[in-house]
Design a protein around this motif. Structure first.
Motif, PDB file in Angstrom:
ATOM      1  N   ALA A   1       0.839  -1.190   0.000  1.00 35.99           N
ATOM      2  CA  ALA A   1       0.000   0.000   0.000  1.00 35.99           C
ATOM      3  C   ALA A   1       0.878   1.245   0.000  1.00 35.99           C
ATOM      4  CB  ALA A   1      -0.905   0.003   1.230  1.00 35.99           C
ATOM      5  N   VAL A   2       0.724   2.062  -1.017  1.00 34.98           N
ATOM      6  CA  VAL A   2       1.513   3.294  -1.138  1.00 34.98           C
ATOM      7  C   VAL A   2       0.678   4.458  -0.631  1.00 34.98           C
ATOM      8  CG1 VAL A   2       2.816   4.776  -2.705  1.00 34.98           C
ATOM      9  CG2 VAL A   2       2.686   2.314  -3.140  1.00 34.98           C
ATOM     10  N   GLU A   3       1.135   5.094   0.448  1.00 39.60           N
ATOM     11  CA  GLU A   3       0.398   6.181   1.097  1.00 39.60           C
ATOM     12  C   GLU A   3       1.261   7.434   1.148  1.00 39.60           C
ATOM     13  OE1 GLU A   3      -1.775   8.736   2.448  1.00 39.60           O
ATOM     14  OE2 GLU A   3      -2.788   6.770   2.392  1.00 39.60           O
ATOM     15  N   LEU A   4       0.733   8.525   0.606  1.00 36.15           N
ATOM     16  CA  LEU A   4       1.478   9.781   0.548  1.00 36.15           C
ATOM     17  C   LEU A   4       1.541  10.483   1.910  1.00 36.15           C
ATOM     18  CD1 LEU A   4       2.875  12.057  -1.053  1.00 36.15           C
ATOM     19  CD2 LEU A   4       0.605  12.938  -1.612  1.00 36.15           C
ATOM     20  N   ASP A   5       0.450  10.454   2.648  1.00 31.00           N
ATOM     21  CA  ASP A   5       0.366  11.183   3.912  1.00 31.00           C
ATOM     22  C   ASP A   5       1.251  10.533   4.976  1.00 31.00           C
ATOM     23  OD1 ASP A   5      -0.866  11.721   6.695  1.00 31.00           O
ATOM     24  OD2 ASP A   5      -1.839  13.218   5.420  1.00 31.00           O
ATOM     25  N   ARG A   6       2.200  11.299   5.502  1.00 30.34           N
ATOM     26  CA  ARG A   6       3.165  10.752   6.468  1.00 30.34           C
ATOM     27  C   ARG A   6       2.492  10.307   7.764  1.00 30.34           C
ATOM     28  NH1 ARG A   6       8.222  14.472   7.751  1.00 30.34           N
ATOM     29  NH2 ARG A   6       8.418  14.144   5.497  1.00 30.34           N
ATOM     30  N   ASP A   7       1.563  11.117   8.267  1.00 25.78           N
ATOM     31  CA  ASP A   7       0.897  10.769   9.528  1.00 25.78           C
ATOM     32  C   ASP A   7       0.079   9.488   9.391  1.00 25.78           C
ATOM     33  OD1 ASP A   7       1.972  12.986  10.737  1.00 25.78           O
ATOM     34  OD2 ASP A   7       0.248  14.269  10.323  1.00 25.78           O
ATOM     35  N   LEU A   8      -0.589   9.340   8.266  1.00 23.31           N
ATOM     36  CA  LEU A   8      -1.357   8.115   8.031  1.00 23.31           C
ATOM     37  C   LEU A   8      -0.427   6.909   7.904  1.00 23.31           C
ATOM     38  CD1 LEU A   8      -4.180   9.082   5.500  1.00 23.31           C
ATOM     39  CD2 LEU A   8      -4.455   8.291   7.847  1.00 23.31           C
ATOM     40  N   ALA A   9       0.648   7.079   7.162  1.00 24.81           N
ATOM     41  CA  ALA A   9       1.570   5.969   6.922  1.00 24.81           C
ATOM     42  C   ALA A   9       2.152   5.429   8.223  1.00 24.81           C
ATOM     43  CB  ALA A   9       2.695   6.417   5.985  1.00 24.81           C
ATOM     44  N   VAL A  10       2.337   6.303   9.216  1.00 22.72           N
ATOM     45  CA  VAL A  10       2.880   5.872  10.508  1.00 22.72           C
ATOM     46  C   VAL A  10       1.870   4.995  11.251  1.00 22.72           C
ATOM     47  CG1 VAL A  10       3.607   6.684  12.781  1.00 22.72           C
ATOM     48  CG2 VAL A  10       4.455   7.817  10.716  1.00 22.72           C
ATOM     49  N   ARG A  11       0.596   5.307  11.109  1.00 25.27           N
ATOM     50  CA  ARG A  11      -0.436   4.590  11.864  1.00 25.27           C
ATOM     51  C   ARG A  11      -0.945   3.331  11.165  1.00 25.27           C
ATOM     52  NH1 ARG A  11      -2.664   9.896  12.373  1.00 25.27           N
ATOM     53  NH2 ARG A  11      -4.493   9.265  11.161  1.00 25.27           N
TER      54      ARG A  11
END
Length: 218
Positions: A16-26
């Protein structure tokens, strides 16, 4: 999101490729089976895998749908894809020759993949609702693109659509600074009326036209 939840339960491997850093951490805690990549998909180098290894699924950002799709099409590592895009973009992607929506994007996609329109998604399906209707499309990668020379194919296509109101003969002769009569002969050999406009020329005719243009004007 909800889509990732369904995929994580069914896929043997999920990237899963996620741009948002805060989302990617969680996200790893929520989807422990998934490989979470914090990156812009347009900058992310896709895995070097055998052709047809992956299936690609996503609700594409409207502003980046076309470049994301082009990147996927240029990668051989997938065999099927399902994308949701703005309906206007979907109509251009899947448009048949002879329609106003048919153009460069249609040829760029259809020359490398078959397309199927699945269904529309109304604004009310989202919270908050967007101002546009969305469409879900399914793609199947062609093992080999229909064109032999990608650069030549798209040079001819872009020249042909340079000015949509002009005839194809005029556009090609003007773009390549060639004699109109010579261009008309090439069009005739490809079964294309020299008086036709670009949007009525079929994909197979564009493929043949690009090859003939290379032979006629090397």
């Amino acid at each position: 999101g909800a889509l990732t939840q369904c995929l994580s339960e069914k896929a043997g491997r999920l990237v899963a490729v996620e741009l948002d850093r805060d989302l990617a951490v969680r996200l790893p805690a929520r989807f422990p089976k998934a490989e979470i990549v914090n990156a812009d998909f347009l900058d992310w180098p896709p895995p070097e895998v055998p052709p047809g290894t992956f299936r690609v699924i996503g609700n594409l950002p409207y502003s980046a749908a076309a470049p994301i799709l082009q990147k996927v099409l240029a990668w051989t590592g997938w065999d099927r894809a399902v994308f949701m895009v703005q309906k206007e973009v979907a109509d251009r992607i899947a448009a048949p020759a002879g329609t106003k929506a048919f153009g460069i994007l249609s040829l760029a996609v259809q020359s490398r993949a078959t397309t199927e329109t699945l269904f529309d998604v109304p604004p009310g399906a989202f919270n908050p609702p967007p101002r546009v209707t969305s469409t879900v499309l399914r793609f199947r990668r062609r093992p080999v693109p229909l064109f032999r020379d990608e650069s030549a194919f798209f040079n001819v296509v872009k020249a042909g659509f340079a000015q949509r109101r002009k005839t194809l003969a005029n556009n090609l002769a003007g773009s390549f600074s060639k004699d109109r009569e010579a261009v008309e002969k090439i069009l005739t050999r490809c079964g294309v009326d020299p008086r036709a406009r670009a949007e009525v020329v079929s994909l197979p005719q564009w493929v043949a036209l690009a090859e003939e243009m290379v032979r006629g004007f090397p």
